[in-house]
Design a protein around this motif. Structure first.
Motif, short mmCIF file in Angstrom:
data_model
loop_
_atom_site.label_atom_id
_atom_site.label_comp_id
_atom_site.label_asym_id
_atom_site.label_seq_id
_atom_site.Cartn_x
_atom_site.Cartn_y
_atom_site.Cartn_z
N ASN A 180 -8.91 -11.15 4.61
CA ASN A 180 -8.95 -10.84 2.87
C ASN A 180 -9.81 -11.98 2.53
OD1 ASN A 180 -7.20 -8.53 4.28
ND2 ASN A 180 -5.96 -8.83 2.22
N ASN B 80 -4.48 -10.24 -3.51
CA ASN B 80 -5.52 -9.45 -3.63
C ASN B 80 -7.06 -10.22 -4.67
OD1 ASN B 80 -6.34 -9.19 -0.67
ND2 ASN B 80 -6.05 -7.10 -0.95
N CYS C 56 -11.15 -0.23 2.26
CA CYS C 56 -10.27 -0.43 2.99
C CYS C 56 -9.38 1.47 3.72
CB CYS C 56 -9.05 -1.43 2.40
SG CYS C 56 -9.29 -2.96 3.12
N LYS D 11 -13.60 -3.94 7.85
CA LYS D 11 -13.96 -5.26 7.35
C LYS D 11 -14.92 -5.34 8.59
CE LYS D 11 -9.73 -7.36 5.46
NZ LYS D 11 -8.58 -7.63 5.70
N GLN E 115 -7.88 0.76 6.55
CA GLN E 115 -7.57 -0.65 6.03
C GLN E 115 -8.31 -1.74 6.40
OE1 GLN E 115 -5.93 -0.89 3.93
NE2 GLN E 115 -5.47 0.99 3.17
N SER E 116 -8.31 -2.63 7.41
CA SER E 116 -8.73 -3.40 7.61
C SER E 116 -9.49 -3.63 8.60
CB SER E 116 -8.51 -4.86 7.95
OG SER E 116 -7.81 -5.09 6.62
N ILE F 88 0.74 -1.02 -0.03
CA ILE F 88 -0.24 -0.15 0.14
C ILE F 88 0.61 1.12 0.10
CG2 ILE F 88 -1.85 1.04 1.45
CD1 ILE F 88 -2.95 -1.75 1.98
N TYR G 22 -13.84 -3.57 -2.39
CA TYR G 22 -12.55 -3.73 -0.83
C TYR G 22 -11.51 -3.03 -0.36
CZ TYR G 22 -9.73 -6.15 1.36
OH TYR G 22 -8.21 -6.70 2.49
N GLY H 273 -5.55 -3.11 11.42
CA GLY H 273 -5.68 -2.40 10.06
C GLY H 273 -4.49 -2.21 9.52
N VAL H 274 -3.95 -2.45 8.12
CA VAL H 274 -2.58 -2.09 8.32
C VAL H 274 -2.01 -0.48 8.11
CG1 VAL H 274 -2.05 -4.13 7.63
CG2 VAL H 274 -2.62 -2.28 6.07
#
Ligand code: GLN
Length: 315
Positions: A124, A175, A203, A76, A72-73, A37, A199, A268-269
């Motif tokens: 993911n 991904n 994120c 989710k 980021q995550s 990223i 997606y 999250g990253v």
């Protein structure tokens, strides 16, 4: 343990948060940022923010809690909540499991061995299935997650960082491979590129620690606290999201996080972690340097100290 911290977010919390910033803000760059990223490489490695939102409506924060971070995550968790809000029967659970993966968040091996059914919605592969579910249901999945987060946080600033999204999309080989595996096993109903784009865009949403803590508050509050006083989810759905967060929210470090912090949480990253103290509050902490599992180094240690000092663990 601090005896004052028995209900909501009391005044003693401010001093505690200031203390955590003083002792956990990195003094020199530590940890790593994800190579996939490109935009995250520019984050200030010394940034550190923390916010606590109480179920009584109170809020306290310290450090860089008003700077936008790439969620980021953590997205989710909200894409799952949005999907379940439209899926009271839980049909989604026939396409994604609720087991810890024990593998990195972007791992491919398990997906092939287990015939295209991801272990959980927070790796993911699972999040791609949830996104596909939202595309089918709502069309603009990423836009719907943005709207959901604006409603929950009460902030109109929540938005997709389109530059970050385009850069990640161009570097999304893994991904894309996961999405193709899912499609190959018949567990994707929309085109790979459509699902991948939604997606990556959800994120790439940016929010502050304060906004994230407020947005997650329904998880500490039995699902209550949606716009206009409506529940976001039922108490049963909320309990289950918290369970999956505890066992799967930190990927293959979920056991270590449960051991050190003892709370359901999602990382999250971008370096953010949103943790839930059921019945009491949410805590969002942010610092960009990551450990080998993709979780914020300083964020995790600050949460460990926070629960040790307050007794806010679920255990
Ligand atoms: N957008 C990132 C990815 O898909 C999210 C990963 C994360 O935050 N763990 O790899």
């Amino acid at each position: 343990m601090t005896p004052l911290l028995t209900a909501g977010v009391g005044p003693a919390i401010q001093a505690l948060l200031d203390d955590l910033v003083a002792s956990h803000r990195p003094s020199s760059p530590a940890g790593r940022v994800p190579e996939s990223i490109p935009h995250l490489a520019s984050a200030d490695p010394l940034a550190f923010g923390i916010a606590v939102a109480g179920v009584d409506g109170s809020m306290a924060s310290s450090g860089d809690a008003d700077l936008p971070l790439s969620i980021q995550s953590i997205s989710k968790l909200f894409s799952l909540a949005l999907a379940l809000a439209h899926d009271p029967e839980g049909n989604l659970w026939s396409r994604v499991l609720r087991e810890p993966s024990g593998t990195p968040f972007n791992s491919l091996v398990q997906l092939e061995a287990e015939a295209g059914i991801p272990r959980n919605p927070f790796i993911n592969a699972g999040a791609l299935v949830v996104t596909d579910f939202l595309v089918e249901l709502l069309g603009d999945a990423a836009g719907s997650v943005v709207g959901f987060l604006r409603d929950l946080s009460g902030s109109a600033h929540v938005a997709v960082d389109e530059g970050a999204a385009q850069a990640e999309l161009a570097a999304s080989s893994r991904n894309r491979a996961l999405a193709n595996f899912l499609a190959g096993f018949g567990n994707l109903r929309n085109p790979v590129e459509t699902v991948l784009e939604h997606y990556v865009r959800h994120c790439s949403i940016t929010m502050t620690c304060r906004e994230l803590a407020r947005a997650g508050l329904f998880l500490a509050n039995g699902g209550q606290g949606g716009p206009g006083g409506q529940p976001v989810l039922s108490a049963a759905q909320t309990k289950r999201i918290n369970s999956v967060l505890l066992t799967c929210g930190m990927y293959d470090a979920a056991g270590e996080f449960a051991y050190r912090v003892g709370l359901p949480g999602k990382s999250g990253v971008g370096g953010g972690i949103l943790a839930v103290v059921p019945g009491r509050c949410t805590v969002c902490v942010w610092s960009p340097g990551l450990d080998a599992k993709g979780n914020s180094v300083a964020g995790t240690s600050a949460l460990a100290e926070l629960t040790a000092r307050t007794g806010w663990s679920i255990f």
